[in-house]
Design a protein around this motif. Structure first.
Motif, mmCIF file in Angstrom:
data_model
loop_
_atom_site.group_PDB
_atom_site.id
_atom_site.type_symbol
_atom_site.label_atom_id
_atom_site.label_comp_id
_atom_site.label_asym_id
_atom_site.label_seq_id
_atom_site.Cartn_x
_atom_site.Cartn_y
_atom_site.Cartn_z
ATOM 1 N N ARG A 3 0.834 -1.202 0.000
ATOM 2 C CA ARG A 3 0.000 0.000 0.000
ATOM 3 C C ARG A 3 0.873 1.258 0.000
ATOM 4 N NH1 ARG A 3 -1.822 3.494 3.612
ATOM 5 N NH2 ARG A 3 -0.815 2.394 5.340
ATOM 6 N N GLU A 4 1.936 1.223 0.774
ATOM 7 C CA GLU A 4 2.846 2.356 0.840
ATOM 8 C C GLU A 4 3.546 2.565 -0.492
ATOM 9 O OE1 GLU A 4 3.630 5.474 2.915
ATOM 10 O OE2 GLU A 4 2.954 3.784 4.160
ATOM 11 N N ILE A 5 3.894 1.479 -1.158
ATOM 12 C CA ILE A 5 4.539 1.573 -2.468
ATOM 13 C C ILE A 5 3.646 2.314 -3.453
ATOM 14 C CG2 ILE A 5 5.128 0.201 -4.517
ATOM 15 C CD1 ILE A 5 6.469 -1.802 -2.641
ATOM 16 N N GLU A 6 2.358 1.955 -3.473
ATOM 17 C CA GLU A 6 1.442 2.598 -4.408
ATOM 18 C C GLU A 6 1.252 4.074 -4.077
ATOM 19 O OE1 GLU A 6 0.491 1.303 -7.296
ATOM 20 O OE2 GLU A 6 1.889 -0.208 -6.586
ATOM 21 N N GLU A 7 1.244 4.414 -2.802
ATOM 22 C CA GLU A 7 1.081 5.802 -2.406
ATOM 23 C C GLU A 7 2.316 6.635 -2.739
ATOM 24 O OE1 GLU A 7 -0.061 6.255 1.629
ATOM 25 O OE2 GLU A 7 -1.985 5.219 1.397
ATOM 26 N N MET A 8 3.491 6.013 -2.701
ATOM 27 C CA MET A 8 4.743 6.735 -2.882
ATOM 28 C C MET A 8 5.309 6.670 -4.295
ATOM 29 S SD MET A 8 6.690 5.618 0.615
ATOM 30 C CE MET A 8 8.065 6.709 0.246
ATOM 31 N N ARG A 9 4.703 5.847 -5.131
ATOM 32 C CA ARG A 9 5.276 5.603 -6.465
ATOM 33 C C ARG A 9 5.516 6.895 -7.239
ATOM 34 N NH1 ARG A 9 5.909 1.189 -9.514
ATOM 35 N NH2 ARG A 9 4.741 -0.056 -7.983
ATOM 36 N N TRP A 10 4.576 7.835 -7.146
ATOM 37 C CA TRP A 10 4.715 9.092 -7.889
ATOM 38 C C TRP A 10 4.917 10.288 -6.966
ATOM 39 C CZ3 TRP A 10 5.982 7.612 -12.383
ATOM 40 C CH2 TRP A 10 5.443 6.435 -12.920
ATOM 41 N N GLY A 11 5.406 10.012 -5.769
ATOM 42 C CA GLY A 11 5.758 11.081 -4.842
ATOM 43 C C GLY A 11 7.198 11.497 -5.079
ATOM 44 N N PHE A 12 7.427 12.363 -6.028
ATOM 45 C CA PHE A 12 8.774 12.671 -6.507
ATOM 46 C C PHE A 12 9.738 13.086 -5.395
ATOM 47 C CE2 PHE A 12 6.264 14.065 -10.427
ATOM 48 C CZ PHE A 12 6.396 12.833 -11.037
ATOM 49 N N GLY A 13 9.229 13.775 -4.390
ATOM 50 C CA GLY A 13 10.099 14.245 -3.328
ATOM 51 C C GLY A 13 10.798 13.135 -2.570
ATOM 52 N N ILE A 18 7.564 7.564 -18.715
ATOM 53 C CA ILE A 18 7.987 8.926 -18.455
ATOM 54 C C ILE A 18 6.751 9.717 -18.052
ATOM 55 C CG2 ILE A 18 9.953 8.825 -20.036
ATOM 56 C CD1 ILE A 18 8.259 10.432 -22.057
ATOM 57 N N LEU A 19 6.976 10.780 -17.281
ATOM 58 C CA LEU A 19 5.856 11.571 -16.795
ATOM 59 C C LEU A 19 6.332 12.989 -16.513
ATOM 60 C CD1 LEU A 19 2.815 11.184 -15.938
ATOM 61 C CD2 LEU A 19 3.663 11.065 -13.584
ATOM 62 N N CYS A 20 5.449 13.938 -16.744
ATOM 63 C CA CYS A 20 5.699 15.326 -16.392
ATOM 64 C C CYS A 20 4.499 15.780 -15.576
ATOM 65 C CB CYS A 20 5.849 16.166 -17.661
ATOM 66 S SG CYS A 20 6.235 17.885 -17.346
ATOM 67 N N LYS A 21 4.716 16.085 -14.305
ATOM 68 C CA LYS A 21 3.601 16.329 -13.391
ATOM 69 C C LYS A 21 3.798 17.642 -12.638
ATOM 70 C CE LYS A 21 1.269 14.068 -9.470
ATOM 71 N NZ LYS A 21 1.575 15.148 -8.503
ATOM 72 N N GLU A 79 1.128 19.161 -6.871
ATOM 73 C CA GLU A 79 -0.230 18.950 -6.370
ATOM 74 C C GLU A 79 -1.224 18.533 -7.448
ATOM 75 O OE1 GLU A 79 -1.436 22.335 -4.065
ATOM 76 O OE2 GLU A 79 0.180 22.075 -2.597
ATOM 77 N N GLU A 80 -0.762 18.343 -8.664
ATOM 78 C CA GLU A 80 -1.627 17.829 -9.723
ATOM 79 C C GLU A 80 -1.810 16.332 -9.519
ATOM 80 O OE1 GLU A 80 -1.652 18.479 -14.474
ATOM 81 O OE2 GLU A 80 0.184 17.592 -13.689
ATOM 82 N N GLU A 81 -2.990 15.832 -9.812
ATOM 83 C CA GLU A 81 -3.237 14.402 -9.705
ATOM 84 C C GLU A 81 -2.475 13.651 -10.799
ATOM 85 O OE1 GLU A 81 -4.861 12.835 -7.342
ATOM 86 O OE2 GLU A 81 -5.364 14.711 -6.328
ATOM 87 N N GLU A 113 -0.932 12.140 -16.554
ATOM 88 C CA GLU A 113 -0.900 11.036 -17.507
ATOM 89 C C GLU A 113 -1.772 11.338 -18.715
ATOM 90 O OE1 GLU A 113 -0.578 6.307 -16.973
ATOM 91 O OE2 GLU A 113 -2.440 7.157 -16.205
ATOM 92 N N GLU A 114 -2.935 11.955 -18.480
ATOM 93 C CA GLU A 114 -3.818 12.298 -19.604
ATOM 94 C C GLU A 114 -3.151 13.300 -20.524
ATOM 95 O OE1 GLU A 114 -6.394 14.323 -22.161
ATOM 96 O OE2 GLU A 114 -5.456 15.333 -20.444
ATOM 97 N N ARG A 115 -2.462 14.297 -19.956
ATOM 98 C CA ARG A 115 -1.755 15.284 -20.772
ATOM 99 C C ARG A 115 -0.661 14.611 -21.600
ATOM 100 N NH1 ARG A 115 0.335 17.992 -17.033
ATOM 101 N NH2 ARG A 115 -1.278 19.578 -16.740
#
Length: 203
Positions: free
Chosen positions: A104-114, A179-182, A185-187, A192-194
């Motif tokens: 669960r923590e992995i999924e929450e942190m996967r895109w937490g760039f900090g 790859i991702l550009c986020k 505070e954007e979801e 991903e849609e952009r």
């Protein structure tokens, strides 16, 4: 205090500017800015910094290369993370050692760039973030939402160009690498849609 201020330890305690939507019909102050030229410059900088990073870290396996942005200030932080680093951090943050809690923590942190192992790769360079900032409007803030979205599209297109250039070919990647550009505070779904929309527009 926003994430970028925490990273640098500066903002001089300034109050965040008002980012409410402008009055209807008010033209963006940067409507005539040459975003294509900015895209070219940012793409070149991203490719340079990524090639150097991969040369130094090519043995690791990455699940993502991303650009962590704050469109209000025009901040661009090139970042990358590995599954091993993600798992290690998830174990540190998990409330228990159970596999369920760690997953669960992995999924929450996967895109937490900090919390990524390699956050703000470009800050390690001699020029730091200054080269990126020179490609953008000469302004402390981009308050108009149209400007901020143009900024996000500009950086996203630049990252897509880096991918198309083959600069990532020397990197070991997971099967689900992306790859991702986020924006700050954007979801994740918005970013991903952009990315999907612009990838389709450029193909």
């Amino acid at each position: 205090m926003n994430w970028f201020a925490r990273l640098l330890g500066v903002r001089n305690g300034a109050v965040e500017p008002d980012t409410a939507d402008p009055e209807e019909g008010v033209k963006s102050p940067w409507a005539d800015f040459d975003w294509k030229s900015a895209e070219n410059g940012i793409a070149n900088l991203l490719e340079r910094d990524l090639r150097e990073f991969i040369a130094d870290n090519g043995g690791e396996e990455f699940y993502s290369v991303a650009v962590d942005c704050n469109s209000l200030y025009g901040d661009i932080l090139l970042s990358a993370n590995t599954t091993g680093a993600l798992l290690k951090k998830a174990r540190e943050y998990s409330s228990s050692a159970s596999e369920f809690e760690i997953a669960r923590e992995i999924e929450e942190m996967r895109w937490g760039f900090g919390d990524w192992e390699y956050h703000g790769i470009n800050f390690a360079k001699d020029e730091g973030h200054a080269g990126y900032k020179r490609e953008l409007p000469d302004s402390d803030v981009l308050e108009h939402p149209d400007d901020r979205e143009m900024f996000m599209e500009c950086v996203t297109r630049a990252l897509l160009r880096v991918e198309a250039s083959g600069a990532l070919d020397g990197m070991r990647k997971t099967v689900d690498f992306k790859i991702l550009c986020k924006d700050d505070e954007e979801e994740f779904a918005e970013a991903e849609e952009r990315m999907k929309r612009l990838r389709g527009a450029d193909s």
